[in-house]
Motif scaffolding. Structure first.
Motif, PDB file in Angstrom:
ATOM      1  N   ASP A  63       0.839  -1.202   0.000  1.00  0.00           N
ATOM      2  CA  ASP A  63       0.000   0.000   0.000  1.00  0.00           C
ATOM      3  C   ASP A  63       0.878   1.258   0.000  1.00  0.00           C
ATOM      4  OD1 ASP A  63      -2.376  -1.407  -0.027  1.00  0.00           O
ATOM      5  OD2 ASP A  63      -2.583  -1.409   2.156  1.00  0.00           O
ATOM      6  N   ARG A  64       1.959   1.230   0.758  1.00  0.00           N
ATOM      7  CA  ARG A  64       2.870   2.371   0.779  1.00  0.00           C
ATOM      8  C   ARG A  64       3.608   2.500  -0.556  1.00  0.00           C
ATOM      9  NH1 ARG A  64       4.779   5.823   4.571  1.00  0.00           N
ATOM     10  NH2 ARG A  64       6.905   6.652   4.374  1.00  0.00           N
ATOM     11  N   CYS A  65       3.938   1.353  -1.158  1.00  0.00           N
ATOM     12  CA  CYS A  65       4.546   1.384  -2.486  1.00  0.00           C
ATOM     13  C   CYS A  65       3.596   2.031  -3.492  1.00  0.00           C
ATOM     14  CB  CYS A  65       4.899  -0.033  -2.939  1.00  0.00           C
ATOM     15  SG  CYS A  65       6.259  -0.820  -2.047  1.00  0.00           S
ATOM     16  N   LEU A  66       2.335   1.649  -3.432  1.00  0.00           N
ATOM     17  CA  LEU A  66       1.335   2.203  -4.353  1.00  0.00           C
ATOM     18  C   LEU A  66       1.159   3.701  -4.151  1.00  0.00           C
ATOM     19  CD1 LEU A  66      -0.766   1.213  -6.503  1.00  0.00           C
ATOM     20  CD2 LEU A  66      -2.421   1.120  -4.636  1.00  0.00           C
ATOM     21  N   ALA A  67       1.341   4.169  -2.920  1.00  0.00           N
ATOM     22  CA  ALA A  67       1.145   5.589  -2.606  1.00  0.00           C
ATOM     23  C   ALA A  67       2.383   6.433  -2.852  1.00  0.00           C
ATOM     24  CB  ALA A  67       0.728   5.726  -1.138  1.00  0.00           C
ATOM     25  N   LEU A  68       3.487   5.803  -3.270  1.00  0.00           N
ATOM     26  CA  LEU A  68       4.736   6.546  -3.411  1.00  0.00           C
ATOM     27  C   LEU A  68       4.680   7.582  -4.529  1.00  0.00           C
ATOM     28  CD1 LEU A  68       7.603   6.779  -2.282  1.00  0.00           C
ATOM     29  CD2 LEU A  68       8.319   5.069  -3.965  1.00  0.00           C
ATOM     30  N   ALA A  69       4.170   7.227  -5.674  1.00  0.00           N
ATOM     31  CA  ALA A  69       4.094   8.175  -6.789  1.00  0.00           C
ATOM     32  C   ALA A  69       3.173   9.355  -6.491  1.00  0.00           C
ATOM     33  CB  ALA A  69       3.679   7.462  -8.069  1.00  0.00           C
ATOM     34  N   PRO A  70       1.988   9.137  -5.913  1.00  0.00           N
ATOM     35  CA  PRO A  70       1.174  10.293  -5.539  1.00  0.00           C
ATOM     36  C   PRO A  70       1.895  11.236  -4.581  1.00  0.00           C
ATOM     37  CG  PRO A  70      -0.176   8.326  -5.550  1.00  0.00           C
ATOM     38  CD  PRO A  70       1.228   7.870  -5.756  1.00  0.00           C
ATOM     39  N   TRP A  71       2.655  10.679  -3.629  1.00  0.00           N
ATOM     40  CA  TRP A  71       3.452  11.534  -2.738  1.00  0.00           C
ATOM     41  C   TRP A  71       4.469  12.341  -3.535  1.00  0.00           C
ATOM     42  CZ3 TRP A  71       8.775  10.806  -2.468  1.00  0.00           C
ATOM     43  CH2 TRP A  71       9.442  11.671  -1.585  1.00  0.00           C
ATOM     44  N   ALA A  72       5.188  11.705  -4.457  1.00  0.00           N
ATOM     45  CA  ALA A  72       6.207  12.404  -5.245  1.00  0.00           C
ATOM     46  C   ALA A  72       5.576  13.485  -6.112  1.00  0.00           C
ATOM     47  CB  ALA A  72       6.979  11.408  -6.102  1.00  0.00           C
ATOM     48  N   ALA A  73       4.424  13.182  -6.698  1.00  0.00           N
ATOM     49  CA  ALA A  73       3.748  14.172  -7.535  1.00  0.00           C
ATOM     50  C   ALA A  73       3.351  15.401  -6.726  1.00  0.00           C
ATOM     51  CB  ALA A  73       2.519  13.542  -8.197  1.00  0.00           C
ATOM     52  N   GLU A  74       2.918  15.167  -5.508  1.00  0.00           N
ATOM     53  CA  GLU A  74       2.561  16.299  -4.640  1.00  0.00           C
ATOM     54  C   GLU A  74       3.803  17.113  -4.284  1.00  0.00           C
ATOM     55  OE1 GLU A  74       0.419  17.179  -0.308  1.00  0.00           O
ATOM     56  OE2 GLU A  74       0.558  15.133  -1.086  1.00  0.00           O
ATOM     57  N   GLN A  75       4.909  16.428  -3.984  1.00  0.00           N
ATOM     58  CA  GLN A  75       6.141  17.111  -3.594  1.00  0.00           C
ATOM     59  C   GLN A  75       6.765  17.887  -4.751  1.00  0.00           C
ATOM     60  OE1 GLN A  75       7.660  17.133  -0.393  1.00  0.00           O
ATOM     61  NE2 GLN A  75       5.653  16.312   0.182  1.00  0.00           N
ATOM     62  N   LEU A  76       6.682  17.341  -5.949  1.00  0.00           N
ATOM     63  CA  LEU A  76       7.365  17.928  -7.104  1.00  0.00           C
ATOM     64  C   LEU A  76       6.458  18.797  -7.963  1.00  0.00           C
ATOM     65  CD1 LEU A  76       9.412  14.781  -8.253  1.00  0.00           C
ATOM     66  CD2 LEU A  76      10.252  16.745  -6.932  1.00  0.00           C
ATOM     67  N   GLY A  77       5.186  18.837  -7.642  1.00  0.00           N
ATOM     68  CA  GLY A  77       4.256  19.613  -8.463  1.00  0.00           C
ATOM     69  C   GLY A  77       3.905  18.922  -9.759  1.00  0.00           C
ATOM     70  N   GLY A  78       3.905  17.602  -9.736  1.00  0.00           N
ATOM     71  CA  GLY A  78       3.624  16.796 -10.923  1.00  0.00           C
ATOM     72  C   GLY A  78       4.668  15.716 -11.064  1.00  0.00           C
ATOM     73  N   LEU A  79       4.480  14.855 -12.056  1.00  0.00           N
ATOM     74  CA  LEU A  79       5.384  13.721 -12.213  1.00  0.00           C
ATOM     75  C   LEU A  79       5.503  13.379 -13.697  1.00  0.00           C
ATOM     76  CD1 LEU A  79       6.967  11.877 -10.254  1.00  0.00           C
ATOM     77  CD2 LEU A  79       5.037  10.285 -10.339  1.00  0.00           C
ATOM     78  N   ASP A  80       6.748  13.276 -14.157  1.00  0.00           N
ATOM     79  CA  ASP A  80       7.004  12.945 -15.563  1.00  0.00           C
ATOM     80  C   ASP A  80       7.553  11.537 -15.742  1.00  0.00           C
ATOM     81  OD1 ASP A  80       6.496  15.619 -16.950  1.00  0.00           O
ATOM     82  OD2 ASP A  80       7.916  16.201 -15.384  1.00  0.00           O
ATOM     83  N   ALA A  81       8.265  11.032 -14.742  1.00  0.00           N
ATOM     84  CA  ALA A  81       8.860   9.705 -14.878  1.00  0.00           C
ATOM     85  C   ALA A  81       9.094   9.088 -13.507  1.00  0.00           C
ATOM     86  CB  ALA A  81      10.179   9.776 -15.647  1.00  0.00           C
ATOM     87  N   VAL A  82       9.080   7.765 -13.469  1.00  0.00           N
ATOM     88  CA  VAL A  82       9.402   6.999 -12.265  1.00  0.00           C
ATOM     89  C   VAL A  82      10.395   5.915 -12.653  1.00  0.00           C
ATOM     90  CG1 VAL A  82       8.542   5.512 -10.429  1.00  0.00           C
ATOM     91  CG2 VAL A  82       7.154   7.425 -11.238  1.00  0.00           C
ATOM     92  N   ILE A  83      11.483   5.815 -11.899  1.00  0.00           N
ATOM     93  CA  ILE A  83      12.492   4.787 -12.116  1.00  0.00           C
ATOM     94  C   ILE A  83      12.597   3.954 -10.849  1.00  0.00           C
ATOM     95  CG2 ILE A  83      14.903   4.315 -12.689  1.00  0.00           C
ATOM     96  CD1 ILE A  83      15.043   7.123 -13.940  1.00  0.00           C
ATOM     97  N   VAL A  84      12.484   2.637 -10.994  1.00  0.00           N
ATOM     98  CA  VAL A  84      12.557   1.736  -9.852  1.00  0.00           C
ATOM     99  C   VAL A  84      13.820   0.889  -9.952  1.00  0.00           C
ATOM    100  CG1 VAL A  84      11.442  -0.125  -8.590  1.00  0.00           C
ATOM    101  CG2 VAL A  84      10.051   1.664  -9.631  1.00  0.00           C
ATOM    102  N   ALA A  85      14.627   0.941  -8.908  1.00  0.00           N
ATOM    103  CA  ALA A  85      15.881   0.182  -8.873  1.00  0.00           C
ATOM    104  C   ALA A  85      16.011  -0.517  -7.527  1.00  0.00           C
ATOM    105  CB  ALA A  85      17.074   1.104  -9.121  1.00  0.00           C
ATOM    106  N   ILE A  86      14.989  -1.264  -7.158  1.00  0.00           N
ATOM    107  CA  ILE A  86      15.052  -2.017  -5.907  1.00  0.00           C
ATOM    108  C   ILE A  86      15.196  -3.498  -6.229  1.00  0.00           C
ATOM    109  CG2 ILE A  86      13.708  -0.290  -4.683  1.00  0.00           C
ATOM    110  CD1 ILE A  86      11.323  -2.119  -4.793  1.00  0.00           C
ATOM    111  N   GLY A  87      15.862  -4.234  -5.367  1.00  0.00           N
ATOM    112  CA  GLY A  87      16.005  -5.653  -5.618  1.00  0.00           C
ATOM    113  C   GLY A  87      16.828  -6.343  -4.557  1.00  0.00           C
TER     114      GLY A  87
END
Length: 236
Positions: A63-87
């Motif tokens: 659920d927190r993973c799913l909410a990560l992009a909305p948080w970033a969009a709020e912080q940055l004033g929008g969102l153009d790209a997401v890069i995931v490098a977890i493993g």
């Protein structure tokens, strides 16, 4: 997508590859938000990038993973790209890898990245991009790494399907099938001992390749056979 001025979330920024990707995007003029598991390294990454927005990330908390992009969009004033490098990686014959380890691999390597990227899709500006680091094992499964390879292949398969779905929406989907890199990743395995590894490719070239693919709206980043990577506009 123009990187200069783009708003980009990098999940897994506390790792070697994710941290280098965040730095590369910032150097190209992007406004970056970072997320990762280690709080100390996350704070260091944020400071190094001009006190950029930062948020803790736990792969088991989907659920927190799913909410990560909305948080970033709020912080940055929008969102153009997401890069995931977890493993995370584990080694050993298939019949010796426990169900607990297998579940862990799929949670971290597949389910968590999917959740982060799925949460971003409705929010991305057009043209936008999502990208995830999978690995060369997607194309070259290796003995002693069956569960790890399968978890990365699951993510790669998801990216392939989403690429077709999102094409008409103007969202590029990048599958970064990176070669072995000298990041210490294998030495941090959650189980087993790493086998002999090939000569590592160059981290800086791999990172530039992923950033180039995001900017170009490409499909794949793959080894070039010369210690670097190449960007391909279409999936195989």
């Amino acid at each position: 997508m123009e990187m200069d001025g783009a708003r980009i979330l990098v999940a897994g920024a506390t790792g070697v590859i994710g941290g280098a990707l965040a730095q590369e995007c910032a150097q190209r003029g992007a406004a970056v938000a970072v997320a990762g598991r280690d709080p100390d390294r996350l704070a260091e990454r944020s400071r190094a990038l001009g006190d950029c927005p930062a948020r803790g990330l736990e792969a088991y908390d989907l659920d927190r993973c799913l909410a990560l992009a909305p948080w970033a969009a709020e912080q940055l004033g929008g969102l153009d790209a997401v890069i995931v490098a977890i493993g995370v990686v584990a080694f050993g014959p298939a019949d010796q890898v426990s169900e607990e380890i297998s579940e862990h691999l799929f949670a971290v390597n597949a389910l968590a990245p999917m959740a982060v990227l799925r949460g971003a899709l409705p929010l991305l500006a057009r043209p936008g991009a999502i990208a995830a680091v999978t690995g060369v094992l997607v194309d070259r499964p290796q003995p002693g790494m069956a569960a790890y390879g399968a978890s990365k292949a699951a993510l790669s398969s998801w990216l392939t399907a989403v690429r077709t779905e999102q094409r008409r929406h103007g969202v590029a989907v990048v599958d970064a099938r990176l070669p072995h890199l000298d990041t210490g990743f294998a030495d941090r395995a959650v189980a087993g001992t790493p086998p002999g590894m090939p000569s590592p490719a160059r981290l800086d070239e791999a990172v530039r390749g992923v950033a180039d693919a995001v900017a170009a709206g490409a499909a794949l980043v793959v080894p070039d056979g010369r210690g670097g990577v190449t960007v391909e506009s279409r999936a195989h």
